[in-house]
Motif scaffolding. Structure first.
Motif, mmCIF file in Angstrom:
data_model
loop_
_atom_site.group_PDB
_atom_site.id
_atom_site.type_symbol
_atom_site.label_atom_id
_atom_site.label_comp_id
_atom_site.label_asym_id
_atom_site.label_seq_id
_atom_site.Cartn_x
_atom_site.Cartn_y
_atom_site.Cartn_z
ATOM 1 N N UNK A 190 27.947 -27.235 5.277
ATOM 2 C CA UNK A 190 27.007 -27.661 4.255
ATOM 3 C C UNK A 190 27.380 -28.943 3.557
ATOM 4 N N UNK A 191 28.178 -29.809 4.206
ATOM 5 C CA UNK A 191 28.664 -31.024 3.554
ATOM 6 C C UNK A 191 27.531 -31.931 3.088
ATOM 7 N N UNK A 192 26.492 -32.082 3.893
ATOM 8 C CA UNK A 192 25.398 -32.967 3.492
ATOM 9 C C UNK A 192 24.721 -32.466 2.226
ATOM 10 N N UNK A 193 24.541 -31.157 2.133
ATOM 11 C CA UNK A 193 23.925 -30.606 0.930
ATOM 12 C C UNK A 193 24.853 -30.732 -0.270
ATOM 13 N N UNK A 194 26.145 -30.545 -0.053
ATOM 14 C CA UNK A 194 27.120 -30.718 -1.130
ATOM 15 C C UNK A 194 27.053 -32.137 -1.679
ATOM 16 N N UNK A 195 27.023 -33.118 -0.799
ATOM 17 C CA UNK A 195 26.975 -34.517 -1.227
ATOM 18 C C UNK A 195 25.682 -34.805 -1.980
ATOM 19 N N UNK A 196 24.579 -34.299 -1.485
ATOM 20 C CA UNK A 196 23.301 -34.505 -2.164
ATOM 21 C C UNK A 196 23.314 -33.906 -3.567
ATOM 22 N N UNK A 197 23.870 -32.707 -3.692
ATOM 23 C CA UNK A 197 23.959 -32.075 -5.007
ATOM 24 C C UNK A 197 24.860 -32.887 -5.928
ATOM 25 N N UNK A 198 25.984 -33.364 -5.404
ATOM 26 C CA UNK A 198 26.899 -34.156 -6.233
ATOM 27 C C UNK A 198 26.210 -35.392 -6.796
ATOM 28 N N UNK A 199 25.389 -36.035 -5.993
ATOM 29 C CA UNK A 199 24.670 -37.215 -6.490
ATOM 30 C C UNK A 199 23.610 -36.825 -7.516
ATOM 31 N N UNK A 200 23.027 -35.652 -7.368
ATOM 32 C CA UNK A 200 22.085 -35.199 -8.397
ATOM 33 C C UNK A 200 22.819 -34.905 -9.706
ATOM 34 N N UNK A 201 24.019 -34.357 -9.601
ATOM 35 C CA UNK A 201 24.828 -34.161 -10.803
ATOM 36 C C UNK A 201 25.111 -35.496 -11.486
#
Length: 271
Positions: free
Chosen positions: A12-23
């Motif tokens: 799930x790395x791509x989703x993790x990165x996307x969430x981090x940028x939303x944070x």
């Protein structure tokens, strides 16, 4: 000595990165509402001395926690303002909603938002975001990049610099206890340039190849997890002053290269 730079994607790395940028985007919104605003009213968290916190700190962390609750509910959270929330996924987000609240109060753009992610071994990903400058330093899970108004650029720590040529940064001239200050002074006496006061931004500059060493003491996990991930992804080395993993906080030695790290570490240890 530990220099972990995980480039293999976790599940799930791509989703993790996307969430981090939303944070990071959410924290930008909340912090900029009060940066350089006459409405800013700092409080003091300390019973002795001065440890400031502002509504911008609190609102920034609340916004990030709300996103994680919706999108990563199985993950743990460690945040400066609202503490520890246990998770079940094996991943823990480590959040500092404003690293450098004193700079924030003074209107200086050297503060940042820190978003780190730990697995069982330590940092695997991090963002050091400077909202006012629109600079986002990202490292881990296959990335080492600066995203800014000028575009996206690779982060690469400076190599081939000796201690005598190095630029060293730390936040406070006192650098911890008297013994820690003495150890720091053994290093600072040998470098070309020493500068003070940039908090997390110093680590970002190291990852970008502008600074060679960052040495600090008395830090918490939320101060260091994201910077460690960014510096290591850029090819740098981060340990404590005994050469051990540093993501638990305490003393920190970050260097642009293994060779420079070894020179500085020997002096910190009194060798």
């Amino acid at each position: 000595m530990t220099s972990k730079n995980k480039t293999n994607p976790v599940e799930g790395a791509e989703q993790i990165i996307a969430v981090a940028h939303r944070l990071a985007d959410a924290a930008r919104t909340e912090t900029l509402k009060l940066f350089r605003s006459p409405a800013l009213r700092p409080d003091n968290k300390a019973t002795t001395g001065f440890d400031p916190v502002t509504e911008a700190d609190r609102a920034s962390e609340r916004a990030m926690r709300a996103i994680l609750a919706a999108e990563r509910p199985e993950d743990g959270i460690v945040g400066e303002e609202y503490g520890v929330q246990q998770g079940r996924s094996g991943l823990t987000w480590v959040l500092d909603p404003i690293d450098g609240t004193r700079a924030f109060m003074a209107g200086a753009p050297s503060w940042g938002v820190l978003i780190g992610l730990n697995d069982a071994q330590g940092p695997i990903y991090g963002i050091v975001d400077q909202p006012h400058l629109h600079e986002r330093f990202e490292g881990g899970l296959g990335h080492a990049r600066l995203i800014s108004r000028e575009g996206t650029h690779r982060l690469k720590a400076r190599q081939g610099v000796s201690l005598a040529e190095a630029t060293l940064m730390t936040t406070y001239p006192e650098v911890g206890s008297s013994a820690e200050h003495a150890a720091f002074s053994r290093v600072s006496a040998q470098v070309r340039l020493v500068r003070y006061g940039l908090d997390c931004y110093a680590y970002a500059l190291l990852a970008a190849g502008h600074v060679d060493l960052v040495i600090e003491a008395g830090l918490q996990p939320y101060d260091v997890v994201a910077p460690i991930a960014v510096v290591q992804a850029a090819g740098g080395v981060v340990t404590d002053w005994q050469g051990r993993p540093a993501h638990g906080g305490g003393t920190i030695l970050a260097a642009g290269s293994h060779e420079l790290h070894a020179e500085a570490l020997a002096l910190l240890m009194g060798d």
